[in-house]
Design a protein around this motif. Structure first.
Motif, mmCIF file in Angstrom:
data_model
loop_
_atom_site.group_PDB
_atom_site.id
_atom_site.type_symbol
_atom_site.label_atom_id
_atom_site.label_comp_id
_atom_site.label_asym_id
_atom_site.label_seq_id
_atom_site.Cartn_x
_atom_site.Cartn_y
_atom_site.Cartn_z
ATOM 1 N N GLU A 1 0.848 -1.181 0.000
ATOM 2 C CA GLU A 1 0.000 0.000 0.000
ATOM 3 C C GLU A 1 0.892 1.243 0.000
ATOM 4 O O GLU A 1 2.095 1.167 0.247
ATOM 5 C CB GLU A 1 -0.930 -0.006 1.219
ATOM 6 C CG GLU A 1 -1.944 -1.142 1.207
ATOM 7 C CD GLU A 1 -3.009 -1.013 0.130
ATOM 8 O OE1 GLU A 1 -3.222 0.112 -0.386
ATOM 9 O OE2 GLU A 1 -3.632 -2.027 -0.199
ATOM 10 N N SER A 2 0.304 2.409 -0.225
ATOM 11 C CA SER A 2 1.100 3.627 -0.377
ATOM 12 C C SER A 2 1.971 3.920 0.845
ATOM 13 O O SER A 2 3.068 4.422 0.708
ATOM 14 C CB SER A 2 0.204 4.825 -0.686
ATOM 15 O OG SER A 2 -0.672 5.066 0.390
ATOM 16 N N GLY A 3 1.542 3.597 2.040
ATOM 17 C CA GLY A 3 2.312 3.890 3.239
ATOM 18 C C GLY A 3 3.249 2.780 3.670
ATOM 19 O O GLY A 3 3.928 2.913 4.685
ATOM 20 N N GLU A 4 3.305 1.705 2.936
ATOM 21 C CA GLU A 4 4.126 0.566 3.346
ATOM 22 C C GLU A 4 5.501 0.588 2.689
ATOM 23 O O GLU A 4 5.661 1.095 1.586
ATOM 24 C CB GLU A 4 3.410 -0.747 3.004
ATOM 25 C CG GLU A 4 2.138 -0.941 3.786
ATOM 26 C CD GLU A 4 1.410 -2.219 3.428
ATOM 27 O OE1 GLU A 4 0.901 -2.872 4.358
ATOM 28 O OE2 GLU A 4 1.349 -2.575 2.227
ATOM 29 N N GLY A 5 6.472 0.032 3.378
ATOM 30 C CA GLY A 5 7.841 -0.036 2.893
ATOM 31 C C GLY A 5 8.788 0.505 3.944
ATOM 32 O O GLY A 5 8.398 0.806 5.075
ATOM 33 N N GLU A 6 10.044 0.636 3.569
ATOM 34 C CA GLU A 6 11.088 1.126 4.468
ATOM 35 C C GLU A 6 11.178 2.646 4.348
ATOM 36 O O GLU A 6 11.750 3.184 3.412
ATOM 37 C CB GLU A 6 12.420 0.469 4.077
ATOM 38 C CG GLU A 6 13.575 0.816 4.951
ATOM 39 C CD GLU A 6 14.875 0.207 4.455
ATOM 40 O OE1 GLU A 6 15.928 0.757 4.831
ATOM 41 O OE2 GLU A 6 14.869 -0.789 3.697
#
Length: 187
Positions: free
Chosen positions: A41-46
Motif C-alpha cells: 500500500e502507499s504507506g508501506e515499505g522502508e
C-alpha cells in the motif's frame, strides 16, 4: 542416408536440447533470497529521511532487501516545494520516474521541461537527470531502476523516519558518493 540424418538429429536433441531443458538448480544465495510476491500500500515499505535534504522523505519499496529482487529497485519520494534532486546519472541502470502529484522541472540530458502529475520520465542509463519541485504543493513520484544498487546509496545518505537527522558534512557526502559511484555519479 536418411537413417544417418535421423540418428544425428536424435543425438543432437539428446545431448544438446535435453540439458538445456533441465532446470538449473539455484545457487545457495539465490534460493535463500528468493523474491517474495508483495502488494504494498502507499504507506508501506522502508520509510527514510534524507540527511542531505532534511524534511524530504522516501520509501524503499522493492529491492534485494525489500522483497528480494536482484533485478530492480523501486522507491517513492515526497519532495517539498523548492526541493531538488541533484544532477546525477546512473551508469548501471535505466530509470523511470512516475509523477503522481505536483509539478517538477526536469533536466534530462540537454533538455529541460516542466512535468505534471501523470507524467512519466524515461532516463536511459548514463543520462544526466535532475528534478526540482517548482510548485506550491508536494511533488510525489515513484522511481524504478532496471537494476538494483542505487537504493544502497539512498540508505547511506538517510536515516529511518523518526530517528534524529544529523546533517551530513560535504566531505561525508563526497565519501559516500565515491563509495557508490558504480550506481550514481553526481555533478
Amino acid at each position: 542416408m536418411r537413417h544417418v540424418l535421423l540418428a544425428i538429429g536424435i543425438t543432437t536433441i539428446a545431448f544438446c536440447g535435453f540439458p538445456a531443458a533441465r532446470p538449473i538448480p539455484p545457487k545457495q544465495s539465490e534460493s535463500a533470497n528468493k523474491p517474495t510476491p508483495m502488494i504494498l500500500e502507499s504507506g508501506e515499505g522502508e520509510k527514510r529521511e534524507f540527511r542531505a535534504r532534511p524534511g524530504v522523505t522516501f520509501t524503499l519499496k522493492i529491492g534485494p532487501k525489500n522483497g528480494g529482487s536482484e533485478t530492480m529497485a523501486v522507491v517513492t519520494e515526497d519532495m517539498a516545494p523548492g526541493d531538488k534532486i541533484p544532477i546525477h546519472r546512473h551508469p548501471h541502470a535505466d530509470e523511470l520516474i512516475l509523477i503522481q502529484s505536483g509539478t517538477g522541472k526536469v533536466m534530462l540530458g540537454d533538455r529541460v521541461q516542466v512535468a505534471h502529475a501523470g507524467a512519466i520520465v524515461f532516463i536511459p542509463r548514463d543520462t544526466w537527470i535532475s528534478m526540482e519541485n517548482i510548485g506550491t504543493d508536494h511533488l510525489t513520484h515513484t522511481d524504478l531502476w532496471s537494476a538494483s544498487g542505487h537504493e544502497e546509496y539512498m540508505r547511506a545518505v538517510s536515516v529511518p523516519v523518526g530517528q534524529p537527522v544529523v546533517p551530513m558534512t560535504e566531505q561525508e557526502l563526497m565519501e559516500i558518493r565515491q563509495k557508490y559511484a558504480h550506481y550514481a555519479l553526481f555533478q
